[in-house]
Design a protein around this motif. Structure first.
Motif, PDB file in Angstrom:
ATOM      1  N   TYR A  46      47.703  31.799  26.102  1.00 22.34           N
ATOM      2  CA  TYR A  46      46.844  31.701  26.698  1.00 22.34           C
ATOM      3  C   TYR A  46      45.803  29.979  26.778  1.00 22.34           C
ATOM      4  O   TYR A  46      46.307  29.521  25.734  1.00 22.34           O
ATOM      5  CB  TYR A  46      45.153  32.685  26.077  1.00 22.34           C
ATOM      6  N   SER A  47      45.521  29.561  27.455  1.00 21.47           N
ATOM      7  CA  SER A  47      44.690  28.212  27.724  1.00 21.47           C
ATOM      8  C   SER A  47      44.051  27.936  26.064  1.00 21.47           C
ATOM      9  O   SER A  47      42.799  28.712  25.745  1.00 21.47           O
ATOM     10  CB  SER A  47      43.735  28.028  28.835  1.00 21.47           C
ATOM     11  N   THR A  48      44.481  26.550  26.116  1.00 18.94           N
ATOM     12  CA  THR A  48      43.313  25.825  24.299  1.00 18.94           C
ATOM     13  C   THR A  48      42.688  24.823  25.818  1.00 18.94           C
ATOM     14  O   THR A  48      41.152  24.718  24.857  1.00 18.94           O
ATOM     15  CB  THR A  48      44.235  25.489  23.773  1.00 18.94           C
ATOM     16  N   ARG A  49      42.441  24.899  26.543  1.00 19.66           N
ATOM     17  CA  ARG A  49      41.968  23.592  27.542  1.00 19.66           C
ATOM     18  C   ARG A  49      40.283  24.237  27.836  1.00 19.66           C
ATOM     19  O   ARG A  49      39.595  24.126  27.733  1.00 19.66           O
ATOM     20  CB  ARG A  49      42.473  23.032  28.771  1.00 19.66           C
ATOM     21  N   PHE A  50      40.400  25.672  27.958  1.00 20.83           N
ATOM     22  CA  PHE A  50      39.339  26.994  28.579  1.00 20.83           C
ATOM     23  C   PHE A  50      38.929  27.473  27.366  1.00 20.83           C
ATOM     24  O   PHE A  50      38.845  28.294  27.664  1.00 20.83           O
ATOM     25  CB  PHE A  50      39.591  27.360  29.793  1.00 20.83           C
ATOM     26  N   SER A  51      37.965  26.520  26.705  1.00 24.90           N
ATOM     27  CA  SER A  51      38.108  27.889  25.283  1.00 24.90           C
ATOM     28  C   SER A  51      36.976  28.692  25.891  1.00 24.90           C
ATOM     29  O   SER A  51      36.500  29.731  24.842  1.00 24.90           O
ATOM     30  CB  SER A  51      37.971  26.903  24.252  1.00 24.90           C
ATOM     31  N   ASP A  52      35.449  28.834  26.834  1.00 27.93           N
ATOM     32  CA  ASP A  52      34.397  29.579  26.983  1.00 27.93           C
ATOM     33  C   ASP A  52      34.624  30.023  28.275  1.00 27.93           C
ATOM     34  O   ASP A  52      33.855  30.107  28.965  1.00 27.93           O
ATOM     35  CB  ASP A  52      33.473  28.013  26.904  1.00 27.93           C
ATOM     36  N   SER A  53      35.827  30.193  28.683  1.00 28.24           N
ATOM     37  CA  SER A  53      36.060  30.853  29.982  1.00 28.24           C
ATOM     38  C   SER A  53      35.426  32.585  29.831  1.00 28.24           C
ATOM     39  O   SER A  53      35.964  32.465  28.570  1.00 28.24           O
ATOM     40  CB  SER A  53      37.498  31.292  30.749  1.00 28.24           C
ATOM     41  N   ARG A  54      34.998  33.044  30.527  1.00 31.47           N
ATOM     42  CA  ARG A  54      34.288  34.697  31.105  1.00 31.47           C
ATOM     43  C   ARG A  54      34.237  34.752  32.399  1.00 31.47           C
ATOM     44  O   ARG A  54      34.031  33.525  32.949  1.00 31.47           O
ATOM     45  CB  ARG A  54      33.405  34.599  30.348  1.00 31.47           C
ATOM     46  N   LEU A  55      34.096  36.034  32.580  1.00 30.68           N
ATOM     47  CA  LEU A  55      34.208  36.465  33.543  1.00 30.68           C
ATOM     48  C   LEU A  55      31.612  36.889  34.383  1.00 30.68           C
ATOM     49  O   LEU A  55      31.778  36.877  33.124  1.00 30.68           O
ATOM     50  CB  LEU A  55      34.686  38.091  33.159  1.00 30.68           C
ATOM     51  N   THR A  56      32.844  36.560  34.797  1.00 31.50           N
ATOM     52  CA  THR A  56      31.083  36.061  35.632  1.00 31.50           C
ATOM     53  C   THR A  56      30.896  36.390  37.185  1.00 31.50           C
ATOM     54  O   THR A  56      29.742  37.273  36.820  1.00 31.50           O
ATOM     55  CB  THR A  56      31.129  34.347  36.173  1.00 31.50           C
ATOM     56  N   VAL A  57      31.883  36.966  37.824  1.00 36.98           N
ATOM     57  CA  VAL A  57      31.941  38.049  39.191  1.00 36.98           C
ATOM     58  C   VAL A  57      32.363  38.833  39.144  1.00 36.98           C
ATOM     59  O   VAL A  57      34.128  38.729  38.971  1.00 36.98           O
ATOM     60  CB  VAL A  57      32.703  36.233  40.375  1.00 36.98           C
ATOM     61  N   LEU A  58      32.382  39.902  39.441  1.00 37.05           N
ATOM     62  CA  LEU A  58      33.615  40.658  40.013  1.00 37.05           C
ATOM     63  C   LEU A  58      33.515  41.543  41.149  1.00 37.05           C
ATOM     64  O   LEU A  58      32.082  42.069  41.586  1.00 37.05           O
ATOM     65  CB  LEU A  58      32.602  42.179  38.297  1.00 37.05           C
ATOM     66  N   ILE A  59      34.155  41.678  42.047  1.00 41.58           N
ATOM     67  CA  ILE A  59      34.930  41.369  43.266  1.00 41.58           C
ATOM     68  C   ILE A  59      34.566  43.287  43.395  1.00 41.58           C
ATOM     69  O   ILE A  59      36.144  43.632  43.644  1.00 41.58           O
ATOM     70  CB  ILE A  59      35.613  41.328  44.317  1.00 41.58           C
ATOM     71  N   GLU A  60      33.932  44.297  43.938  1.00 36.35           N
ATOM     72  CA  GLU A  60      33.817  45.728  43.344  1.00 36.35           C
ATOM     73  C   GLU A  60      35.009  45.766  45.128  1.00 36.35           C
ATOM     74  O   GLU A  60      34.382  46.553  46.218  1.00 36.35           O
ATOM     75  CB  GLU A  60      32.950  46.601  43.453  1.00 36.35           C
ATOM     76  N   GLU A  61      36.291  45.856  45.024  1.00 41.99           N
ATOM     77  CA  GLU A  61      36.743  45.217  46.462  1.00 41.99           C
ATOM     78  C   GLU A  61      38.310  45.981  46.196  1.00 41.99           C
ATOM     79  O   GLU A  61      38.675  45.314  44.347  1.00 41.99           O
ATOM     80  CB  GLU A  61      36.760  44.997  47.133  1.00 41.99           C
ATOM     81  N   GLU A  62      39.568  46.178  46.244  1.00 42.47           N
ATOM     82  CA  GLU A  62      40.630  47.006  45.860  1.00 42.47           C
ATOM     83  C   GLU A  62      41.751  46.257  47.048  1.00 42.47           C
ATOM     84  O   GLU A  62      40.652  46.398  48.533  1.00 42.47           O
ATOM     85  CB  GLU A  62      41.285  48.264  45.742  1.00 42.47           C
ATOM     86  N   PHE A  63      42.818  45.672  46.927  1.00 40.87           N
ATOM     87  CA  PHE A  63      43.392  44.861  48.347  1.00 40.87           C
ATOM     88  C   PHE A  63      44.908  45.255  48.165  1.00 40.87           C
ATOM     89  O   PHE A  63      45.622  45.835  47.009  1.00 40.87           O
ATOM     90  CB  PHE A  63      43.196  43.161  48.029  1.00 40.87           C
ATOM     91  N   LYS A  64      45.573  44.809  49.263  1.00 46.90           N
ATOM     92  CA  LYS A  64      46.617  45.669  49.371  1.00 46.90           C
ATOM     93  C   LYS A  64      47.429  43.687  49.752  1.00 46.90           C
ATOM     94  O   LYS A  64      47.403  43.806  50.796  1.00 46.90           O
ATOM     95  CB  LYS A  64      47.277  47.063  49.814  1.00 46.90           C
ATOM     96  N   GLU A  65      48.545  44.129  49.240  1.00 46.59           N
ATOM     97  CA  GLU A  65      49.320  43.205  49.929  1.00 46.59           C
ATOM     98  C   GLU A  65      49.743  43.266  51.331  1.00 46.59           C
ATOM     99  O   GLU A  65      50.052  44.176  51.710  1.00 46.59           O
ATOM    100  CB  GLU A  65      51.246  42.710  48.915  1.00 46.59           C
ATOM    101  N   ASP A  66      49.703  42.404  52.512  1.00 45.96           N
ATOM    102  CA  ASP A  66      49.986  42.385  53.756  1.00 45.96           C
ATOM    103  C   ASP A  66      51.638  42.146  54.308  1.00 45.96           C
ATOM    104  O   ASP A  66      51.888  41.369  53.436  1.00 45.96           O
ATOM    105  CB  ASP A  66      49.447  41.594  54.457  1.00 45.96           C
TER     106      ASP A  66
END
Length: 119
Positions: A59-79
């Motif tokens: 895990y990154s030590t450079r981004f010490s305050d990262s957090r989930l902010t946006v949740l895209i409610e979608e599921e994708f499949k690889e084309d």
């Protein structure tokens, strides 16, 4: 060896040899409807280093305050080929409202909350 894995190893070796901290690039993948990723976007990868000078895989030590902010409610499949992703749900049949989305994200991040962008 799969080409994707080989290219990943080659890229990481290059970053280590030249001690590259940040790489900015245009998206190399997008969702099939281009709702979430535009070719004008700029993505980045940030390197974390071990004491021996190799790329750190923890895990990154450079981004010490990262957090989930946006949740895209979608599921994708690889084309095929794997350059785009197709939505599995697409319940609304249209793109998310984007006129105020950047302000919503900014305020959610500042307020340490999360927003949900529905399909």
């Amino acid at each position: 060896m799969h080409s994707g894995l080989w290219l990943n190893d080659l890229r990481n070796h290059f970053r280590e040899q030249f001690h590259i901290d940040v790489v900015l690039f245009r998206p190399d993948e997008r969702d099939a409807h281009a709702w979430y990723t535009q070719m004008s976007d700029t993505w980045l990868t940030v390197s974390d280093w071990t004491a021996s000078g190799t790329l750190d895989t923890e895990y990154s030590t450079r981004f010490s305050d990262s957090r989930l902010t946006v949740l895209i409610e979608e599921e994708f499949k690889e084309d095929d080929p794997a350059l785009t992703r197709s939505p599995l749900f697409a319940l609304s049949g249209g793109s998310p409202a984007s006129s105020t989305l950047s302000n919503l994200v900014r305020h959610a991040y500042a307020g340490n909350t999360m927003i949900r962008v529905q399909s």
